[in-house]
Motif scaffolding. Structure first.
Motif, PDB file in Angstrom:
ATOM      1  N   HIS A 186       0.844  -1.194   0.000  1.00 49.77           N
ATOM      2  CA  HIS A 186       0.000   0.000   0.000  1.00 49.77           C
ATOM      3  C   HIS A 186       0.887   1.256   0.000  1.00 49.77           C
ATOM      4  O   HIS A 186       1.814   1.374   0.826  1.00 49.77           O
ATOM      5  CB  HIS A 186      -0.909  -0.002   1.224  1.00 49.77           C
ATOM      6  CG  HIS A 186      -1.774  -1.219   1.333  1.00 49.77           C
ATOM      7  ND1 HIS A 186      -2.996  -1.324   0.734  1.00 49.77           N
ATOM      8  CD2 HIS A 186      -1.580  -2.409   1.975  1.00 49.77           C
ATOM      9  CE1 HIS A 186      -3.536  -2.492   1.003  1.00 49.77           C
ATOM     10  NE2 HIS A 186      -2.662  -3.179   1.773  1.00 49.77           N
ATOM     11  N   TYR A 187       0.599   2.187  -0.922  1.00 46.62           N
ATOM     12  CA  TYR A 187       1.380   3.418  -1.071  1.00 46.62           C
ATOM     13  C   TYR A 187       0.438   4.620  -1.066  1.00 46.62           C
ATOM     14  O   TYR A 187      -0.768   4.494  -1.389  1.00 46.62           O
ATOM     15  CB  TYR A 187       2.175   3.407  -2.386  1.00 46.62           C
ATOM     16  CG  TYR A 187       3.206   2.310  -2.491  1.00 46.62           C
ATOM     17  CD1 TYR A 187       4.503   2.514  -2.052  1.00 46.62           C
ATOM     18  CD2 TYR A 187       2.861   1.096  -3.056  1.00 46.62           C
ATOM     19  CE1 TYR A 187       5.447   1.501  -2.158  1.00 46.62           C
ATOM     20  CE2 TYR A 187       3.799   0.081  -3.175  1.00 46.62           C
ATOM     21  CZ  TYR A 187       5.094   0.284  -2.720  1.00 46.62           C
ATOM     22  OH  TYR A 187       6.019  -0.719  -2.831  1.00 46.62           O
ATOM     23  N   VAL A 213      -6.002   2.057  -7.644  1.00 49.71           N
ATOM     24  CA  VAL A 213      -6.445   3.061  -6.663  1.00 49.71           C
ATOM     25  C   VAL A 213      -7.440   2.406  -5.723  1.00 49.71           C
ATOM     26  O   VAL A 213      -8.450   1.846  -6.161  1.00 49.71           O
ATOM     27  CB  VAL A 213      -7.064   4.272  -7.373  1.00 49.71           C
ATOM     28  CG1 VAL A 213      -7.610   5.274  -6.336  1.00 49.71           C
ATOM     29  CG2 VAL A 213      -6.041   4.953  -8.262  1.00 49.71           C
ATOM     30  N   THR A 214      -7.177   2.449  -4.459  1.00 52.00           N
ATOM     31  CA  THR A 214      -8.077   1.834  -3.476  1.00 52.00           C
ATOM     32  C   THR A 214      -8.650   2.855  -2.480  1.00 52.00           C
ATOM     33  O   THR A 214      -9.408   2.466  -1.582  1.00 52.00           O
ATOM     34  CB  THR A 214      -7.331   0.727  -2.702  1.00 52.00           C
ATOM     35  OG1 THR A 214      -6.150   1.288  -2.101  1.00 52.00           O
ATOM     36  CG2 THR A 214      -6.948  -0.409  -3.614  1.00 52.00           C
ATOM     37  N   GLY A 215      -8.295   4.174  -2.635  1.00 47.74           N
ATOM     38  CA  GLY A 215      -8.864   5.188  -1.744  1.00 47.74           C
ATOM     39  C   GLY A 215      -8.220   6.543  -1.955  1.00 47.74           C
ATOM     40  O   GLY A 215      -7.265   6.685  -2.721  1.00 47.74           O
ATOM     41  N   ARG A 216      -8.801   7.555  -1.271  1.00 44.56           N
ATOM     42  CA  ARG A 216      -8.272   8.925  -1.325  1.00 44.56           C
ATOM     43  C   ARG A 216      -8.335   9.527   0.082  1.00 44.56           C
ATOM     44  O   ARG A 216      -9.270   9.270   0.849  1.00 44.56           O
ATOM     45  CB  ARG A 216      -9.052   9.771  -2.311  1.00 44.56           C
ATOM     46  CG  ARG A 216      -8.912   9.323  -3.756  1.00 44.56           C
ATOM     47  CD  ARG A 216      -9.630  10.301  -4.696  1.00 44.56           C
ATOM     48  NE  ARG A 216      -9.582   9.824  -6.070  1.00 44.56           N
ATOM     49  CZ  ARG A 216      -8.575  10.015  -6.902  1.00 44.56           C
ATOM     50  NH1 ARG A 216      -7.500  10.685  -6.475  1.00 44.56           N
ATOM     51  NH2 ARG A 216      -8.605   9.565  -8.132  1.00 44.56           N
ATOM     52  N   LEU A 242      -2.788   3.779  -3.112  1.00 44.51           N
ATOM     53  CA  LEU A 242      -2.547   2.756  -4.135  1.00 44.51           C
ATOM     54  C   LEU A 242      -2.255   1.424  -3.466  1.00 44.51           C
ATOM     55  O   LEU A 242      -1.544   1.375  -2.456  1.00 44.51           O
ATOM     56  CB  LEU A 242      -1.366   3.161  -5.030  1.00 44.51           C
ATOM     57  CG  LEU A 242      -1.495   4.447  -5.851  1.00 44.51           C
ATOM     58  CD1 LEU A 242      -0.199   4.719  -6.616  1.00 44.51           C
ATOM     59  CD2 LEU A 242      -2.678   4.353  -6.801  1.00 44.51           C
ATOM     60  N   THR A 243      -2.799   0.371  -4.045  1.00 46.96           N
ATOM     61  CA  THR A 243      -2.505  -0.998  -3.594  1.00 46.96           C
ATOM     62  C   THR A 243      -1.859  -1.732  -4.768  1.00 46.96           C
ATOM     63  O   THR A 243      -2.458  -1.853  -5.847  1.00 46.96           O
ATOM     64  CB  THR A 243      -3.772  -1.739  -3.155  1.00 46.96           C
ATOM     65  OG1 THR A 243      -4.378  -0.995  -2.081  1.00 46.96           O
ATOM     66  CG2 THR A 243      -3.437  -3.150  -2.689  1.00 46.96           C
ATOM     67  N   CYS A 244      -0.638  -2.219  -4.550  1.00 46.88           N
ATOM     68  CA  CYS A 244       0.133  -2.859  -5.624  1.00 46.88           C
ATOM     69  C   CYS A 244       0.402  -4.318  -5.272  1.00 46.88           C
ATOM     70  O   CYS A 244       0.609  -4.674  -4.100  1.00 46.88           O
ATOM     71  CB  CYS A 244       1.453  -2.117  -5.829  1.00 46.88           C
ATOM     72  SG  CYS A 244       1.259  -0.375  -6.234  1.00 46.88           S
TER      73      CYS A 244
END
Length: 576
Positions: A186-187, A213-216, A242-244
């Motif tokens: 997660h970044y 993209v998993t959130g803001r 970001l989730t990588c």
């Protein structure tokens, strides 16, 4: 002498005859009449000698016929062409062709049998006249060598060509579920980078990696505390989460977690051989395991509508085959022809047709009796005491006319109409419901029906075995990839054996062949067709062989009594 002169002579002769009957003519009167007649003839002769020839004066002269002959003389090649043209409608030519088509034909082996029989008697004649007294008294009877006659034939068929063997194949396809634990990185990033002092890297640096993209997160550039509660008086750009799936080089994740993934793949390894075979066709794909739909795999609940399938295939295999060995090994069947069962080119399946003698026929023995041989001074003569052949022919003809009255159809105005019957059999198959005449009946209809034959086919088998049915032909009723799998035999069955013989031999006389097996409807003879039949040229031996014994009995009266008794027994059996 012209026609007119001949007419005058006849007139004079009649006149002289009539005059002589009325009164006698004197010599002078007769001389005067003769002189006048001679003078008239001389004048006609002079006219004929001095007049130019005229074709019109020649009796029955046809100028066109003369011109036709002249044309043929100039072009002899026309003779053959005109002969062929006239031959199609010429009554004499048709008579010659019909005579050649219907003439009696004998097999070489039959002639050899007769010759061998005669030689056997010639070599030992005393064996057949032993015990003979000079007085010619009644003695013992000695059997003659066996003859070559048969009581009838039947049509036997077999198959040759390509056989398709069909087989069924099944396989199972289980659903294989796999549970995997995969790390997730997660970044945080800012689309402008650290421009506004957020301290987060630019989001463009994560392009090209398996990130989503998993959130803001909202950011604030300036907070205000007026009013008691802090609030953002100057919002900044939001931070993107970001989730990588993989770690991005040069970036530091703020959190690392583990994600559970479930992969389900059908295991088709058991069906590979059937699926890769071009001669196999998938017929069904049925789910056989769907309860329960949710199952725990490695501690993870996995839900799927079906967990296992069963696939069914139909596979074919081509190979050369024949089932004619039984017929050919008998040595008594005569090959007639070979017909293609399908319309394919090239033909894949053939039917071979044979004519075979009926099995189990017991020809009655013929005898030479001592009482029929008389010897005087060493010279012996044999007295033939055979029954009158005309009797059975007359009985058969009368019975034919009686059946003609009974089998007349007033609606179609036809005689001896039959009924169409068919039976099916697998090509190169074991069960054959179409054997019919020439093969023993299996006792009990229920047994044949249990084996796969229909009741109609069993009844046809019985009627054909009784000699009531005429074989029309065979056609393919089911084929696959150009190979015939099932064939149908077509028969026309009649009310009596005599009706069948009239139809078979009458059609050859007309001629009137059977229609195609698929279309034949067993029509009867029209009145005109039946009137053209010559019953005297038909062979009814199959019928009156049941009336008479083949043996020559010395006593003619006894023979006649036996014949009459057999006729009564025959009609009693057939219900006529």
């Amino acid at each position: 002498m012209t026609g007119r002169t001949l007419a005058n002579l006849l007139a004079v002769f009649v006149a002289l005859t009539s005059a002589a009957s009325i009164h006698a003519q004197t010599r002078d009167e007769a001389r005067a009449d003769g002189k006048d007649f001679a003078t008239e003839l001389r004048g006609e002769a002079r006219d004929a000698a001095t007049t130019n020839p005229d074709a019109a004066r020649v009796p029955n002269f046809d100028p066109q016929a003369t011109r036709d002959l002249q044309d043929l003389a100039r072009d002899p090649d026309q003779i053959e062409a005109r002969a062929r043209s006239v031959a199609t409608t010429s009554t004499p030519m048709r008579t010659i062709r019909d005579s050649m088509a219907n003439r009696a034909r004998f097999e070489p082996n039959e002639i050899e049998d007769v010759i061998a029989r005669s030689r056997a008697i010639n070599e030992t004649p005393l064996d057949y006249t032993s015990g003979m007294a000079i007085s010619g008294s009644q003695g013992s009877c000695v059997p003659l060598p066996p003859g070559s006659g048969t009581a009838g034939t039947y049509t036997a068929t077999c198959n040759t060509g390509t056989r398709i063997d069909q087989s069924l194949g099944q396989c199972t396809v289980p659903l294989v579920a796999t549970v995997n634990q995969q790390p997730q990185y997660h970044y945080l990033c800012n689309r402008f980078g650290d421009f506004n002092g957020s301290g987060e890297p630019e989001c463009a640096g994560f392009d090209g990696y398996s990130c989503r993209v998993t959130g803001r997160r909202d950011t604030c550039l300036q907070w205000s505390s007026s009013g008691g509660r802090p609030w953002c008086s100057e919002p900044g750009d939001p931070i993107t989460e970001l989730t990588c799936d993989d770690q991005v080089p040069g970036q530091t994740p703020y959190m690392v977690t583990a994600a559970t993934t479930v992969t389900t793949i059908p295991d088709e390894s058991q069906c590979t051989g059937l699926a890769d075979n071009s001669d196999c066709t998938l017929d069904a794909d049925i789910c056989t395991d769907a309860d329960p739909q949710t199952r725990v795999i490695d501690g993870v609940s996995v839900t799927r509508p079906c967990w296992e399938w069963q696939r069914s295939y139909t596979c074919i295999e081509r190979e050369a085959a024949t089932d004619c060995s039984d017929i050919e090994s008998q040595g008594t069947c005569r090959f007639v022809r070979e017909e293609c069962l399908t319309d394919e080119a090239p033909c894949e399946t053939w039917e071979r047709i044979y004519e075979c003698p009926l099995p189990g026929t017991d020809n009655s023995t013929q005898y030479v009796c001592d009482g029929d041989v008389y010897c005087i001074d060493g010279s012996c003569e044999t007295i033939e005491r055979a029954a009158n052949d005309e009797f059975k022919d007359a009985v058969t003809a009368l019975h034919a006319m009686d059946e003609a009255r009974g089998q007349f159809d007033p609606e179609t105005l036809t005689l001896f109409r039959g009924t169409r019957n068919t039976c099916s059999s697998k090509v190169f198959g074991v069960l054959n419901c179409c054997k019919g005449k020439g093969f023993p009946l299996i006792p009990g209809i229920s047994l044949l029906v249990a084996l796969g034959c229909s009741r109609e086919e069993v009844l046809l088998h019985e009627r054909d075995a009784q000699g009531l049915c005429a074989y029309v032909g065979t056609y393919c009723s089911d084929k696959f990839l150009g190979v015939c799998l099932t064939k149908k035999k077509v028969y026309c069955c009649f009310e009596s054996k005599l009706s069948r013989i009239l139809q078979e031999q009458g059609r050859r006389q007309l001629p009137k062949s059977w229609d195609k097996p698929k279309e034949e409807q067993c029509e009867g003879f029209t009145l005109d067709e039946f009137a053209r039949l010559d019953l005297s040229q038909m062979d009814f031996s199959e019928v009156y062989a049941e009336f008479t014994e083949a043996a020559r009995l010395p006593d003619e009266l006894e023979t006649s009594i036996l014949i009459q008794q057999k006729i009564e027994d025959y009609y009693a059996r057939s219900g006529q």
